[in-house]
Design an enzyme around this catalytic site. Structure first.
Site, short mmCIF file in Angstrom:
data_model
loop_
_atom_site.label_atom_id
_atom_site.label_comp_id
_atom_site.label_asym_id
_atom_site.label_seq_id
_atom_site.Cartn_x
_atom_site.Cartn_y
_atom_site.Cartn_z
N ASN A 62 -32.06 60.00 58.29
CA ASN A 62 -32.15 59.64 59.70
C ASN A 62 -32.42 58.14 59.82
O ASN A 62 -33.48 57.66 59.41
CB ASN A 62 -33.27 60.45 60.36
CG ASN A 62 -33.51 60.09 61.81
OD1 ASN A 62 -32.76 59.33 62.42
ND2 ASN A 62 -34.56 60.64 62.38
N CYS B 297 -37.32 63.41 63.65
CA CYS B 297 -37.22 64.21 62.43
C CYS B 297 -38.58 64.79 62.06
O CYS B 297 -38.66 65.78 61.32
CB CYS B 297 -36.61 63.42 61.28
SG CYS B 297 -37.36 61.83 60.96
N HIS B 298 -39.66 64.22 62.59
CA HIS B 298 -40.99 64.77 62.31
C HIS B 298 -41.18 66.15 62.92
O HIS B 298 -42.09 66.87 62.53
CB HIS B 298 -42.10 63.81 62.79
CG HIS B 298 -42.07 63.53 64.25
ND1 HIS B 298 -41.24 62.57 64.80
CD2 HIS B 298 -42.77 64.07 65.28
CE1 HIS B 298 -41.43 62.54 66.11
NE2 HIS B 298 -42.35 63.44 66.42
N TYR C 17 -36.23 73.66 58.98
CA TYR C 17 -34.97 73.20 58.38
C TYR C 17 -33.96 74.34 58.44
O TYR C 17 -32.78 74.13 58.73
CB TYR C 17 -35.20 72.76 56.93
CG TYR C 17 -36.15 71.59 56.79
CD1 TYR C 17 -35.73 70.30 57.10
CD2 TYR C 17 -37.44 71.76 56.35
CE1 TYR C 17 -36.58 69.21 56.97
CE2 TYR C 17 -38.32 70.69 56.21
CZ TYR C 17 -37.88 69.42 56.52
OH TYR C 17 -38.72 68.35 56.39
N GLU D 33 -49.19 67.47 70.11
CA GLU D 33 -49.85 68.76 70.33
C GLU D 33 -48.96 69.92 69.90
O GLU D 33 -48.88 70.95 70.57
CB GLU D 33 -50.31 68.90 71.78
CG GLU D 33 -51.30 67.83 72.17
CD GLU D 33 -51.73 67.89 73.62
OE1 GLU D 33 -51.19 68.68 74.40
OE2 GLU D 33 -52.64 67.12 73.96
#
Length: 129
Positions: A89, A97-98, A68, A126
């Site tokens: 979002n 956003c993840h 962030y 991954e």
């Protein structure tokens, strides 16, 4: 539109996407199965701070994360404001956003703190988090 991402229900504002609900669902399913790495959907985004954060999120490659704070620095803002924008979002998953994480934790996802769904998405891609 409501979608199930692992154990979490997410909401997408399909009115921003230039595709049918069936096409969106097909691409999300293929993504979650690992059959598709990039969404091939045209969409619009808000012309405000949330939209600027969404643009930054779209620049994060699959398999990588940004904090962030890093996004806040790029936008001359504060980390908390970036976290709030991530929470607003309208296209979670499609606008990743993840991939935005906290300094000392994975952070929230779709209203869940320390989200299992977010961790699973990062594992699917991954990412080292």
């Amino acid at each position: 539109m409501k979608l199930k991402v692992f154990d979490t229900e997410i909401f997408l504002d399909e009115s921003l996407v230039e595709a049918s609900e069936d096409e969106i669902r097909r691409q999300v399913k293929e993504y979650l199965l690992g059959e598709q790495e990039v969404f091939e959907l045209d969409f619009s985004r808000p012309e405000n701070f949330t939209g600027k954060v969404m643009e930054e999120m779209l620049e994060i490659p699959r398999g990588e994360t940004r904090s962030y704070g890093e996004i806040a620095e790029a936008l001359d803002s504060a980390a908390i404001a970036v976290g709030q924008a991530c929470g607003r979002n309208p296209l979670p998953l499609i606008v990743p956003c993840h991939r935005v994480v906290g300094k000392s934790s994975v952070g929230g996802y779709c209203g869940e703190k320390d989200s299992l769904a977010k961790k699973k998405l990062l594992e699917l891609e991954e990412s080292d988090f």
